[in-house]
Write a protein that holds these residues in place. Structure first.
Motif, short mmCIF file in Angstrom:
data_model
loop_
_atom_site.label_atom_id
_atom_site.label_comp_id
_atom_site.label_asym_id
_atom_site.label_seq_id
_atom_site.Cartn_x
_atom_site.Cartn_y
_atom_site.Cartn_z
N THR A 111 0.82 -1.21 0.00
CA THR A 111 0.00 0.00 0.00
C THR A 111 0.86 1.26 0.00
N PHE A 112 2.14 1.15 0.39
CA PHE A 112 3.04 2.31 0.45
C PHE A 112 3.87 2.49 -0.82
N GLY A 113 3.82 1.54 -1.73
CA GLY A 113 4.63 1.64 -2.94
C GLY A 113 5.17 0.28 -3.33
N ASN A 114 5.92 0.23 -4.42
CA ASN A 114 6.40 -1.07 -4.87
C ASN A 114 7.53 -1.59 -3.98
N ARG A 115 7.69 -2.89 -3.97
CA ARG A 115 8.60 -3.54 -3.02
C ARG A 115 10.06 -3.19 -3.26
N ALA A 116 10.45 -3.07 -4.51
CA ALA A 116 11.85 -2.74 -4.81
C ALA A 116 12.20 -1.36 -4.26
N SER A 117 11.29 -0.40 -4.43
CA SER A 117 11.53 0.96 -3.92
C SER A 117 11.62 0.95 -2.40
N LEU A 119 12.38 -1.57 -0.40
CA LEU A 119 13.57 -2.28 0.07
C LEU A 119 14.84 -1.46 -0.13
N SER A 120 14.88 -0.66 -1.17
CA SER A 120 16.08 0.14 -1.43
C SER A 120 16.18 1.34 -0.48
N SER A 121 15.07 1.69 0.16
CA SER A 121 15.04 2.92 0.97
C SER A 121 14.83 2.70 2.46
N TYR A 122 14.30 1.53 2.85
CA TYR A 122 13.81 1.39 4.22
C TYR A 122 14.91 1.57 5.27
N ALA A 123 16.11 1.08 5.01
CA ALA A 123 17.18 1.16 6.02
C ALA A 123 17.54 2.62 6.31
N ASP A 124 17.65 3.45 5.26
CA ASP A 124 17.97 4.86 5.45
C ASP A 124 16.85 5.59 6.19
N ILE A 125 15.60 5.25 5.86
CA ILE A 125 14.47 5.90 6.52
C ILE A 125 14.42 5.52 8.00
N VAL A 126 14.64 4.24 8.29
CA VAL A 126 14.65 3.79 9.69
C VAL A 126 15.76 4.48 10.47
N ASP A 127 16.95 4.55 9.88
CA ASP A 127 18.08 5.22 10.56
C ASP A 127 17.77 6.69 10.82
N ASN A 128 17.16 7.35 9.85
CA ASN A 128 16.83 8.76 9.99
C ASN A 128 15.79 8.98 11.08
N VAL A 129 14.77 8.13 11.11
CA VAL A 129 13.73 8.25 12.13
C VAL A 129 14.31 7.98 13.51
N GLU A 151 17.37 19.32 9.84
CA GLU A 151 16.73 18.03 9.58
C GLU A 151 16.82 17.68 8.10
N VAL A 152 17.25 16.46 7.83
CA VAL A 152 17.34 15.97 6.46
C VAL A 152 16.19 14.99 6.25
N LYS A 153 15.31 15.30 5.33
CA LYS A 153 14.15 14.43 5.08
C LYS A 153 14.58 13.28 4.17
N VAL A 154 14.28 12.08 4.60
CA VAL A 154 14.58 10.89 3.80
C VAL A 154 13.26 10.23 3.44
N SER A 155 13.05 9.97 2.18
CA SER A 155 11.80 9.36 1.73
C SER A 155 12.10 8.21 0.78
N VAL A 156 11.05 7.49 0.39
CA VAL A 156 11.20 6.33 -0.48
C VAL A 156 11.63 6.78 -1.87
N LYS A 157 12.72 6.20 -2.35
CA LYS A 157 13.20 6.48 -3.71
C LYS A 157 12.50 5.54 -4.68
N GLN A 158 11.90 6.08 -5.71
CA GLN A 158 11.14 5.27 -6.65
C GLN A 158 12.05 4.61 -7.69
N ILE A 159 12.03 3.29 -7.75
CA ILE A 159 12.75 2.54 -8.77
C ILE A 159 11.81 1.48 -9.34
N ASP A 160 12.23 0.83 -10.41
CA ASP A 160 11.39 -0.21 -11.02
C ASP A 160 11.19 -1.37 -10.05
N ASP A 161 9.98 -1.92 -10.08
CA ASP A 161 9.63 -2.99 -9.15
C ASP A 161 10.24 -4.32 -9.60
#
Length: 295
Positions: A111-117, A119-129, A151-161
């Motif tokens: 529901t939040f976006g495609n899985r590849a995007s 997975l490529s972003s979650y670690a950075d977002i978790v670290d930032n939070v 504050e540096v905003k980190v969000s999901v980077k969109q890549i091909d699924d």
């Protein structure tokens, strides 16, 4: 109720197969089993809109009770509207990176976006939070409510699924079976005109019954006999419903057919049933491929 009982009653491959069998029965009864969803799934399997069944979070690999409790407690305050919102509200000490990765790969966060995007972003977002929460807890805010560091905003980077086959592989790994489809569905359906028994019906047959069955090689273990040192194998084959059966391939049969036996290959076995133990086992006498059986 049956799906919930099966998900709680056992562990490992037996648990996965029992859930798969229960889901197969749901499909036979024309009941739709929906994939896990971070905003809709409960701990266990639940009824949705009266006729739909929603996959439970507890049946996902690496998702424990403490993590589920935290997810549900936070969701009671309102649905998560983005992956960043989920990370900001969840206890990331209880819901660690391994759990989040499993939820993503299982499809629970689609529901939040495609899985590849994700997975490529979650670690950075978790670290930032985590960094932001630590700063807040230490009172590192100015009089104007802003953090001392910019504050540096980190969000999901969109890549091909991922491809559909890759996502099905994730289903198999993190749900324990294929839920939405099967990578060899067309071949498995074609098998039905060749075999004598579906895998789900073997428990009803008597000792020594000759059977012809087919499926995908899911596991394979090779050993050497103590007496002669000859090689033999134990394999598990599975069908599109997630039902599996163990097959014993003694040395002479293994020597004739070993080139056909590879993980993820589709095989047809002729043999006899051994029902002396808790679950039936096939003693293989002949092994072939669909092409060989059709010729």
């Amino acid at each position: 109720a049956l799906l919930t009982a099966e998900s709680r009653g056992s562990t490992g491959p037996i648990k996965n197969e029992k859930i798969a069998q229960a889901i197969a029965e749901c499909k036979r009864l024309k009941l739709t089993v929906l994939p896990p969803d971070i905003n809709k799934s409960g701990r266990d399997f639940t009824i949705e809109n009266g006729t739909l069944i929603r996959f439970g979070l507890s049946a996902i690999k690496n998702v424990g009770d403490a993590a589920i409790r935290n997810i549900l407690e936070n969701r009671d305050k309102g649905d998560f509207n983005s992956f960043e919102d989920f990370c900001g509200r969840a206890d990331l000490g209880t819901i660690n990176k391994k759990t989040i990765e499993s939820l993503i790969k299982a499809g629970a966060m689609d529901t939040f976006g495609n899985r590849a995007s994700l997975l490529s972003s979650y670690a950075d977002i978790v670290d930032n939070v985590n960094k932001k929460k630590k700063q807040t807890s230490q009172g590192q805010e100015s009089l104007f409510g802003e953090t001392e560091e910019r504050e540096v905003k980190v969000s999901v980077k969109q890549i091909d699924d991922f491809s559909s086959h890759e996502k099905l592989a994730f289903e198999k790994e993190f749900l324990g079976f294929y839920l939405t489809s099967h990578p060899q569905m067309s071949n498995l359906i074609a098998l039905k005109s060749i075999v004598s028994h579906g895998l789900e019906f073997l428990e009803e047959e008597k000792e020594g019954e000759r059977v012809t069955v087919g499926g995908i090689v899911e596991t394979m273990r090779k050993i050497f006999t103590k007496k002669t040192g000859a090689e033999m194998a134990f394999i598990t084959i599975g069908d599109e419903k997630g039902i599996t059966i163990e097959c014993v391939i003694f040395p002479k049969v293994y020597e004739r057919h070993k080139s056909l036996i590879n993980k993820d290959s589709l095989v047809i076995l002729e043999g006899r049933l051994d029902t002396k133990n808790d679950r039936p086992v096939i003693i293989a006498e002949s092994i072939s491929t669909m092409r060989q059986s059709a010729s």
